[in-house]
Design a protein around this motif. Structure first.
Motif, mmCIF file in Angstrom:
data_model
loop_
_atom_site.group_PDB
_atom_site.id
_atom_site.type_symbol
_atom_site.label_atom_id
_atom_site.label_comp_id
_atom_site.label_asym_id
_atom_site.label_seq_id
_atom_site.Cartn_x
_atom_site.Cartn_y
_atom_site.Cartn_z
ATOM 1 N N TYR A 47 -24.770 -81.499 -47.222
ATOM 2 C CA TYR A 47 -23.398 -81.919 -47.502
ATOM 3 C C TYR A 47 -23.300 -83.431 -47.655
ATOM 4 O O TYR A 47 -22.507 -83.938 -48.467
ATOM 5 N N LYS A 48 -24.084 -84.162 -46.860
ATOM 6 C CA LYS A 48 -23.949 -85.613 -46.789
ATOM 7 C C LYS A 48 -24.561 -86.343 -47.980
ATOM 8 O O LYS A 48 -24.427 -87.558 -48.100
ATOM 9 N N HIS A 123 -15.046 -76.878 -48.971
ATOM 10 C CA HIS A 123 -16.296 -77.306 -48.351
ATOM 11 C C HIS A 123 -16.487 -76.811 -46.917
ATOM 12 O O HIS A 123 -17.501 -77.134 -46.294
ATOM 13 N N TYR A 126 -17.987 -77.643 -43.404
ATOM 14 C CA TYR A 126 -18.169 -79.090 -43.320
ATOM 15 C C TYR A 126 -16.841 -79.735 -42.902
ATOM 16 O O TYR A 126 -15.781 -79.395 -43.427
ATOM 17 N N ILE A 207 -26.308 -75.008 -50.318
ATOM 18 C CA ILE A 207 -24.966 -75.081 -49.746
ATOM 19 C C ILE A 207 -24.249 -73.754 -49.970
ATOM 20 O O ILE A 207 -24.252 -73.214 -51.080
#
Length: 253
Positions: A47-48, A123, A126, A207
């Motif tokens: 995610y980052k 998302h 997250y 993801i």
């Protein structure tokens, strides 16, 4: 004798207070472990460092993250104009046909919250590890025979930036650590309840994404923890199906 009794009462009080503190610390640690595992299952560190584009309700959204730097975009059209709204570390910006526009503060606040809200849901999970949120672990629940943690969160607007949402409840599978159901109350123009059941899970470039069946219950005083039973008994009203078409998922090495 009286002094001894007072000392015993005081020691007992301190012992109870210490036990409550230990229980609070243990619960907080358990909550963080559950959230950490849930995010890891869904994508973790990907995610980052990901760029994600998706279509939702005739608009295109794009998120880019590189460590602590981020940008969240919404691309839309009005007549012949192409509009790009962007929220980033630098704040909010609007471009009309690639020209930067100045907009009034009242509109800026609404657009900022709208963009953050759409990206937030797209998302999940997250963002659940946000340290500024109030978190509480409720009793275990079962939905369709499967065991779930019930994780309650209270969102302040400063912490979440999610428009009009006061209280959330997440059902996280106790074995798979997937976020399969969520509910929230909102109090923007009117009070209301939403319950979402995830479907169509898929993993794209590491993801996990899902779509949702979006339900409501007309009694806004109903507790969120009651909605799973109402869902199983077909007491909720289906409002819509929320489908997100993923266009691009690029994860930097």
């Amino acid at each position: 004798m009286r002094q001894i009794l007072l000392i015993l009462i005081f020691v007992s009080f301190l012992s109870c207070e210490d036990e409550e503190k230990r229980q609070t610390v243990q619960e907080a640690q358990e909550i963080e472990e559950i959230i950490e595992k849930t995010i890891e299952v869904a994508g973790g560190e990907n995610y980052k460092k990901a760029t994600i584009s998706f279509n939702f309700r005739e608009n295109t959204y794009k998120s880019e993250r590189n460590g602590l730097e981020f940008s969240l975009e919404k691309q839309s059209t009005e007549g012949l104009d192409s509009i790009r709204d962007m929220v980033s570390n630098s704040g909010f910006q609007r471009y009309v046909n690639d020209s930067l526009r100045i907009i009034p503060d009242s509109l800026l606040v609404r657009l900022n919250k709208e963009i953050k809200t759409v990206h937030y849901f797209a998302h999940l999970p997250y963002g659940l590890d946000n340290r500024g949120l109030n978190k509480e672990l409720l009793e275990e629940a079962r939905i369709e025979g499967e065991p779930y943690y019930q994780l309650k969160m209270s969102f302040g607007q400063r912490a979440s930036g999610v428009a009009g949402h006061d209280e959330f409840l997440y059902w996280i599978h106790k074995e798979d650590f997937t976020l399969d159901y969520l509910a929230y109350k909102f109090v923007e123009e009117e009070e209301g309840i939403r319950f979402r059941a995830a479907f169509n899970p898929r993993v794209i470039n590491g993801i996990r994404f899902v779509d949702y069946r979006n339900f409501t219950f007309r009694n806004s005083e109903t507790g969120l923890s009651e909605l799973d039973e109402l869902y199983e008994n077909d007491k909720l009203e289906l409002l819509s199906t929320i489908e997100t078409k993923i266009l691009e998922v690029a994860v930097k090495e």
